[in-house]
Design a protein around this motif. Sequence first.
Motif, PDB file in Angstrom:
ATOM      1  N   LYS A  13       0.824  -1.206   0.000  1.00  0.00           N
ATOM      2  CA  LYS A  13       0.000   0.000   0.000  1.00  0.00           C
ATOM      3  C   LYS A  13       0.860   1.259   0.000  1.00  0.00           C
ATOM      4  CE  LYS A  13      -2.474  -1.625   3.588  1.00  0.00           C
ATOM      5  NZ  LYS A  13      -3.482  -1.633   4.650  1.00  0.00           N
ATOM      6  N   THR A  14       0.336   2.289  -0.666  1.00  0.00           N
ATOM      7  CA  THR A  14       0.967   3.612  -0.626  1.00  0.00           C
ATOM      8  C   THR A  14       0.015   4.535   0.118  1.00  0.00           C
ATOM      9  OG1 THR A  14       0.016   4.108  -2.800  1.00  0.00           O
ATOM     10  CG2 THR A  14       2.284   3.339  -2.764  1.00  0.00           C
ATOM     11  N   ASP A  15       0.532   5.249   1.105  1.00  0.00           N
ATOM     12  CA  ASP A  15      -0.306   6.117   1.947  1.00  0.00           C
ATOM     13  C   ASP A  15      -1.513   5.369   2.493  1.00  0.00           C
ATOM     14  OD1 ASP A  15       1.406   8.284   1.432  1.00  0.00           O
ATOM     15  OD2 ASP A  15       0.313   8.776  -0.407  1.00  0.00           O
TER      16      ASP A  15
ATOM     17  N   THR B 149      -1.630   4.819  -7.815  1.00  0.00           N
ATOM     18  CA  THR B 149      -1.745   4.049  -6.566  1.00  0.00           C
ATOM     19  C   THR B 149      -1.034   2.704  -6.710  1.00  0.00           C
ATOM     20  OG1 THR B 149      -3.818   3.025  -7.266  1.00  0.00           O
ATOM     21  CG2 THR B 149      -3.991   5.107  -6.036  1.00  0.00           C
ATOM     22  N   ALA B 150      -0.998   1.958  -5.603  1.00  0.00           N
ATOM     23  CA  ALA B 150      -0.354   0.645  -5.599  1.00  0.00           C
ATOM     24  C   ALA B 150      -0.993  -0.284  -6.636  1.00  0.00           C
ATOM     25  CB  ALA B 150      -0.444   0.020  -4.209  1.00  0.00           C
TER      26      ALA B 150
ATOM     27  N   GLU C 209       1.355  -3.146   5.852  1.00  0.00           N
ATOM     28  CA  GLU C 209       1.842  -2.489   4.635  1.00  0.00           C
ATOM     29  C   GLU C 209       1.401  -3.219   3.386  1.00  0.00           C
ATOM     30  OE1 GLU C 209       6.000  -1.581   3.847  1.00  0.00           O
ATOM     31  OE2 GLU C 209       6.085  -0.758   5.868  1.00  0.00           O
TER      32      GLU C 209
END
Length: 172
Positions: free
Chosen positions: A82-84, A110-111, A149
């Motif tokens: 995940k990002t953010d 995004t991811a 994560e």
Amino acid sequence: GIEGNVTELEEKRRFLENSVQNIQISKSSSDILNIYEDVKRKLQLSQLCRGDAKESLNLMPTIQDSQPRRDDLQPRTVRLVKTDNRVGITWTGGSEINLPIYILKIIPGTAAHGHGALKPGDRLLNINGVSMENKSQTYAAELLRSPAEEVILEVRYEPAALEEIRRKYKIQ
């Protein structure tokens, strides 16, 4: 200039359209769709690498994918970092409306977008090993927002079901 790029792209589109039409009938329709999708992906990738005029320009003729590719029918496991704390998908369905949960869109940047394995029409089967059968969108969102994560999704491509939901509920 842009006009030269558009002319070149139009020539490529015509060439690929003729190539798709001239594929030997001895191939199964699934094989033909796989070849078509592969050529389409390669053309789009080459455009992105060269920075051609319009990424969203539809360069290929539309082939109705009435039958998903054979490899798409099997569940797939997708691991995303995940990002953010975001995965980057929007969805529809859920127990709120007595339907499975389907991915509607992949959000750019995004991811999910960076990974490239998810697509609109994927049915969410499991999130981190938890079945999504008869689960609400809220529950799915809670699992995706977990502090971990990495998120592990099991999905299966079901575009016809998603299109039926879009028609029935007037979802774009």
